[in-house]
Scaffold this active site. Structure first.
Site, mmCIF file in Angstrom:
data_model
loop_
_atom_site.group_PDB
_atom_site.id
_atom_site.type_symbol
_atom_site.label_atom_id
_atom_site.label_comp_id
_atom_site.label_asym_id
_atom_site.label_seq_id
_atom_site.Cartn_x
_atom_site.Cartn_y
_atom_site.Cartn_z
ATOM 1 N N SER A 142 -4.291 11.095 20.693
ATOM 2 C CA SER A 142 -4.988 10.456 19.566
ATOM 3 C C SER A 142 -4.040 9.905 18.513
ATOM 4 C CB SER A 142 -5.955 11.447 18.918
ATOM 5 O OG SER A 142 -5.265 12.600 18.497
ATOM 6 N N ASP A 189 -7.765 12.228 8.371
ATOM 7 C CA ASP A 189 -8.765 13.282 8.575
ATOM 8 C C ASP A 189 -8.009 14.611 8.523
ATOM 9 O OD1 ASP A 189 -7.581 13.603 11.101
ATOM 10 O OD2 ASP A 189 -9.175 12.546 12.179
ATOM 11 N N HIS A 222 -5.086 14.092 11.651
ATOM 12 C CA HIS A 222 -4.268 12.909 11.937
ATOM 13 C C HIS A 222 -3.622 12.318 10.690
ATOM 14 C CE1 HIS A 222 -7.169 13.209 15.302
ATOM 15 N NE2 HIS A 222 -6.066 13.019 15.986
#
Ligand SMILES: *[C@@H]1O[C@H](CO)[C@@H](O)[C@H](O)[C@H]1NC(C)=O
Ligand SMILES: *[C@@H]1O[C@H](CO)[C@@H](O)[C@H](O)[C@H]1NC(C)=O
Ligand SMILES: *[C@@H]1O[C@H](CO)[C@@H](O)[C@H](O)[C@H]1NC(C)=O
Length: 359
Positions: free
Chosen positions: A44, A321, A324
């Site tokens: 991610s 977030d 991340h």
């Protein structure tokens, strides 16, 4: 938590970034593309939309993700660009790479992004949250892209001149070893042994990438995953600012990168593997990072609440977030990965040098 602390550390990063952008002026001299193509592998941290099409609980194709990205919420787990996007700009690509899942025949000539949120070096990593392309799968996808290029009658030997970035490994800890309710690795291995097994597999995967023609490969080491707001909330910090068990695991893993690239480069005289020392870039004095709140409002363990309004001062936030990094942090990492400020930022070469070496 006292907000002035967050601002203080945000400011430190800010000063850092200004210095780097100032340095950078010298390196983006022309829009000339420095390599014929660019391929991205990872999780991610660099996914640009591959998970959108999978049955996965890890998706970021909704606002407020992408609030600072020209095309909005694309599936990037960030307010703006990922490290891989920014490195692509330094290399001189005038467009962002397509995600593997959507890449057209025309686009694949410039390269492809295979990264998939939640995945790992190990096949089972992240399986409790559904679909993802593991690193092994990403390598198979790369193989199919090479076949496609071949069928399209492109000169396959140019792929030796291309740039490759691999940013993976965090999930093998947070979505595997440190999740004993879903995975048995912590019962089968102690952490030292686990890291060895993990590195052995990674090394094998990187040799596969080499066999498929990759010669210029930058590997990102891990950040202090125990200092993410997600980890601080979920794991026991014993009064310390970060979850030290996670950081210790990341450090054990990071210490194996230098021997890894040495081995790969020695075995293959034409290979240029390099590793990006995130510790050197983000925590040069070994400082324990201050607690840094996420920018967006969180639902569950770490994801932004869909449609929520993100913080206005994104420039002060290290995390977007709860897991991340913000675009600001990505700029810091990508900039020094591209042009090392300190000799320990990249070993043995920074990307600036990697892309210039001709075989
Ligand atoms: C293919 O690319 C290689 C490396 O860039 C180059 O040396 C070779 O001349 C090219 N072959 C053709 C047929 O264009
Ligand atoms: C551990 O879990 C994997 C699946 O993730 C399974 O294939 C394996 O058999 C398990 N091993 C043990 C010793 O329980
Ligand atoms: C990475 O950087 C840190 C901080 O500068 C340094 O202590 C460490 O030795 C470096 N790691 C490697 C493997 O070079």
């Amino acid at each position: 938590m006292p907000t002035h602390m967050a601002h203080e550390s945000g400011l430190l990063v800010l000063v850092h970034v200004f210095i780097m952008i100032w340095h950078l002026g010298t390196y983006i001299v022309s829009g000339e593309q420095k390599v014929p193509c660019y391929f991205i592998f990872g999780d991610s941290l660099v996914d640009n939309g591959n998970n959108n099409e999978l049955h996965s609980k890890w998706k970021a194709n909704y606002p407020p993700y992408g609030v600072d990205f020209p095309k909005g919420a694309t599936g990037r787990f960030c307010n703006g660009r990922t490290t891989a996007d920014i490195i692509g700009q330094f290399i001189g690509l005038d467009e962002f790479l397509p995600s593997y899942i959507k890449a057209t025949d025309e686009e694949i000539i410039r390269g492809v992004n295979y990264a998939s949120a939640g995945c790992g070096i190990r096949e089972e990593t992240g399986s409790h949250n559904g679909g993802r392309f593991s690193l092994d799968m990403q390598l198979l996808n790369h193989k199919s892209i090479i076949k496609r290029l071949w069928r399209l009658k492109h000169n396959i030997s140019i792929i030796k001149e291309c740039m490759y970035v691999v940013n993976i490994g965090s999930n093998d800890f947070i979505n595997n070893y440190f999740l004993p309710e879903h995975y048995n690795t912590s019962r089968r291995y102690n952490i030292e042994r686990y890291v060895e097994v993990l590195m052995k597999q990674y090394s094998k995967q990187l040799r596969t990438l080499y066999k498929m023609g990759a010669r210029k490969v930058a590997l990102f080491a891990l950040t202090q995953i125990g200092c993410t707001p997600f980890a601080i909330k979920k794991f026991e910090t014993k009064g310390k600012p970060c979850a030290n068990e996670l950081n210790k695991a990341a450090m054990l893993f990071n210490h194996k990168f230098k021997p890894l690239v040495d081995k790969l480069n020695n075995r293959n005289s034409d290979a240029l593997f390099t590793f990006i020392n995130i510790t050197s870039i983000l925590y040069p004095q070994g400082d324990v990072p201050l607690r840094n709140p996420p920018c967006c409002k969180i639902k569950g363990e770490w994801a932004c609440i869909a449609g929520s309004v993100p913080c206005p001062a994104r420039i002060f936030h290290i995390y977007y977030d709860a897991l991340h990094p913000s675009e600001l942090s990505n700029v810091a990492m990508a900039t020094r990965a591209y042009h090392a400020v300190h000799p320990s930022d990249a070993y043995p070469h920074d990307i600036f040098h990697l892309v210039r070496i001709r075989h």
